[in-house]
Design an enzyme around this catalytic site. Structure first.
Site: not given
Ligand code: LUZ
Ligand code: MOS
Length: 766
Positions: A704, A304
């Protein structure tokens, strides 16, 4: 619509795991954790501890019937240490006793001896030693090497951002209750019920269908319970299975702060080149992600970061490399933003350095390169909407950014010791799990014969308001009053193979699944109504608890319609599965369309710095945010405000400190989070007429993206500090604590600084 459960929460009626009464015979677990960052276990003697009052059993790695392995993406993490410990706080043994206090006393009585091994804490040092969690990755577009030659200005530097403690109000907690026949029921404070089920099955050597995981609600999570709720739940499952009795665990705050992973600290290098007109031409960066001692979610977070390297900007030539570096710290994990905030901090730092080099305000560079509709991200996907430019322009106009900046400059001319700073922060955040397969959700809807409705989905309510949104979707889809709808616990027996509630996608995907299930039931009811009314089903609608014929309400109401359907043996239940369409990503080429869509917005952050004390306040944050057609504007506003404050905390006061791998900031007296007094005035508006064909009912994900508005605070502080010390070059090392402010303002003790201070003192005296 007011937020679901607000009343019960305020009255203390909502039960969290720690509030549940003990089932008969319940025992309590406590963990003995490694006191060293790296060491070989030379002695682990539980004899004395086993004889302590109330101690029922002590469990070590050798008591695990299945695999001692809790790793998700990479299987590199034992539940209980075997020969070697890799971080301070790593669980080594579990003591089960009749009270939590006696369990902890038992843990303290275990004789653990370690031979210390060399430890590494710095990600750059780990990378230099080849200690990588997964192979490094590079994303590129254009021809960055060729582009430098055509740049009018090229700047470079280093940017560091710190970790962050989740500080969910409810600490990690779980309760496992044996069900007879070798079956277990696990109540867990987790964002990922299926992960708990899968890993418990693996560790216990059971099939997944022997384990039920049930989640009622979480007292906050922020990513800290995506992977890291699992070990605690599995510890109770192991103990319950071994002893045949219910076992619970609730971490104390200090234990939680010491033993669990947090946001990843990043250390990065950057190079940025601009054309003569200020447009971004080339960007190069290297991220050293401090992954801690095990992979956890680090590879996904790294991905990410790469996908958000260019922030809200169009960057024609880019090359960014990311290293996930193994260190002897607790495994860092998911935290709101999931690697994107770290990446955005780097490009905003680069823009700040370029602005200094050119002698212009940051905003001139930002505005010039914002993504327009059709512009491509480095991974090849085109921007579907022009909302990066639109939100930035609306922010500048509505909140009179030029006037605010001029007022700050005027204030600074008149105040030698107090300086104001302003910065703008655009946000562009991709919505979907970057692991494409996780983008699925399901719902199970029952309509009972009295017309009340029960909805189960894969979504976990953690205070973010997902249940309120799913109620809104179900009510609109069925055409009934929201008061008829009840959202059930998240349970692996009712909804299987769940993705974690994460990636801001809980309401999007589970809302869509709930909508699909509700529409299936509605269509069956329309057919029944059409039959009763003697018209075609297309002439019938349901809205506001009534049946409509050709748009006009008739005698037939919802409750009678449901009963009529039941007596005609029409199914009043439906299950639906939703998989986000179209998305794909090719990791070998780092190209694809990994996201269903992007969320855009822009914020202005205003700060004041006391240049004598080094203290600061964040005065105001204004935001123009793209919420699509919000399912619940109050929930979205709450998420925006909470995200902003959490982002400000990360950037300004939350300083995670380790000494020899030990968390030195494991209390709320040493780890400062923003409180109500530190919270700025927040003025947020949502883009008008924004829609989004890619999510349920044209809404947009909210969880987020607003966190990253807080990044503006760092650059607003630099702006204020540079008003006091225009002779000094900006530095990029977050959080910008009072210590760092003070060192920047006065720490070098150059003549210029002293002169500045003398002049200021003279001003006071006169
Ligand atoms: N969790 C995950 C996340 O496993 N994959 C993601 O792309 C993600 N993105 C944001 C927050 N949690
Ligand atoms: Mo998440 S950082 O558990 O969307």
């Amino acid at each position: 619509m007011s937020r679901h459960e607000v009343g019960p929460h305020a009255r203390g009626e909502s039960l969290f795991i720690a509030d549940l009464p003990d089932p008969a015979g319940t025992l309590h677990a406590a963990v003995l954790a490694s006191p060293l960052a790296h060491g070989r276990i030379t002695r682990l003697d539980t004899t004395a501890a086993a004889g302590m009052p109330g101690v029922a059993r002590i469990l070590t790695a050798s008591d695990i019937p299945g695999a001692n392995q809790i790793g998700g993406i990479v299987q590199d993490e034992p539940l209980l240490a075997e020969d070697v410990v890799h971080f301070v706080g790593q669980p080594v043994a579990v003591v089960v006793a009749d009270t939590p206090r006696r369990a902890r006393a038992g843990a303290a009585a275990i004789a653990l001896e370690l031979e210390e091994l060399p430890a590494v804490f710095d990600p750059r040092a780990a990378a230099a030693a080849g200690e990588l969690i997964v192979p490094s990755r590079t994303i590129a577009c254009g021809d960055v090497d060729a582009a430098w030659g055509s740049c009018a200005v090229v700047v470079s530097g280093r940017a560091d951002s710190g970790g962050q403690e989740h500080l969910y109000l409810e600490t990690q907690a779980a309760l496992t209750i044996p069900q007879g026949g070798g079956r277990l029921r696990i109540l867990s404070s987790t964002q990922a019920p299926t992960a708990v089920q899968r890993i418990a099955a693996r560790v216990l050597g059971l099939p997944m269908n022997a384990i039920e995981v049930d989640v009622a609600r979480l007292g906050g999570a922020f990513g800290g319970k995506e992977d890291q709720a699992t070990p605690w739940a599995v510890i109770t499952a192991l103990a319950a299975r071994t002893l045949g009795r219910p076992v619970r665990i609730e971490l104390e705050r200090g234990e939680d702060m010491r033993m669990t992973g947090k946001r990843h600290p990043y250390s990065s290098d950057f190079r940025l080149g601009l054309a003569a007109d200020g447009a971004i031409l080339a960007y190069e960066a290297t991220y050293y992600q401090n992954a801690g001692a095990a992979a956890d979610l680090s590879p996904a977070i790294l991905e990410r970061s790469l996908l958000h390297a260019s922030g809200s900007y169009v960057v024609p030539n880019l090359r960014v490399t990311a290293h996930s570096c193994r260190t002897n710290l607790p495994p860092f994990t998911a935290f709101r933003g999931f690697g994107a905030p770290q990446a955005m901090f780097v490009i905003e730092s680069a823009i700040t350095r370029a602005a200094e080099a050119l002698g212009v305000d940051r905003v001139e560079i930002q505005r010039r390169s914002l993504l327009a509709a059709g512009d491509r991200f480095p991974y090849g996907m085109p921007a579907q909407q022009g909302h990066a430019r639109r939100s930035f322009a609306e922010l500048e106009e509505r909140f009179e950014v030029a006037r605010v900046r001029a007022a700050a400059a005027a204030f600074n001319r008149e105040h030698p010791l107090v300086k104001r700073g302003v910065a703008l922060m655009p946000v562009c955040f991709g919505i979907s799990f970057t692991s494409t397969f996780l983008n699925q959700a399901a719902a199970l809807v029952h309509v009972y014969t009295d017309g009340s409705v029960s909805v189960s989905t894969a979504a976990v309510e953690m205070g973010q308001g997902v249940n309120a949104k799913i109620i809104a979707v179900a009510a609109r889809s069925l055409g009934v009053d929201a008061g008829r709808i009840s959202i059930e616990t998240t349970n692996t027996l009712r909804v299987a193979n769940t993705s974690p509630t994460a990636a801001s996608s809980g309401a999007d995907m589970n809302g869509r699944a709930a909508e699909m299930a509700c529409l299936a039931i509605r269509d069956r009811l329309r057919a029944v109504a059409a039959e009763l009314l003697g018209v075609a089903p297309e002439q019938v609608a349901i809205a506001g608890d009534r049946v409509l014929r050709d748009g006009a309400a008739v005698e037939l109401g919802w409750e009678r319609l449901v009963w009529e359907a039941y007596t005609r043996r029409v199914s009043l239940s439906a299950q639906a599965h939703y998989a986000t369409p179209r998305i794909h990503y090719d990791r070998s080429r780092e190209q694809g369309e990994p996201f269903a869509y992007h969320v855009y917005g822009a914020a202005m952050v205003e700060v004041t710095v006391d240049c004598l004390r080094g203290t600061c306040t964040v005065d105001r944050v204004c935001a123009v945010h793209d919420a699509g057609r919000s399912l619940d504007p109050l929930v979205d506003l709450g998420q925006l405000e909470g995200g902003v404050v959490q982002g400000l905390g990360w950037m300004t006061m939350e300083e995670l400190l380790f000494g020899d791998g030990r968390n030195l900031s494991d209390t709320l007296s040493t780890y400062k989070v923003p409180d109500i007094l530190a919270a700025p005035a927040i003025e947020a508006v949502f883009l008008d007429d924004a829609d989004n064909p890619h999510a349920v009912m044209h809404s947009k994900a909210i969880g987020e993206p607003p966190f990253m508005y807080g990044i503006g605070a760092y650059f607003a502080l630099l702006d204020a500090m540079r008003a006091f010390r225009p002779d000094r070059e900006a530095f990029f090392h977050a959080p910008m604590t009072p210590e760092r402010i003070l060192m920047f303002l006065h720490g070098d003790r150059t003549d210029a600084a002293v002169t500045q201070l003398d002049r200021a003192r003279a001003a006071i005296t006169s």
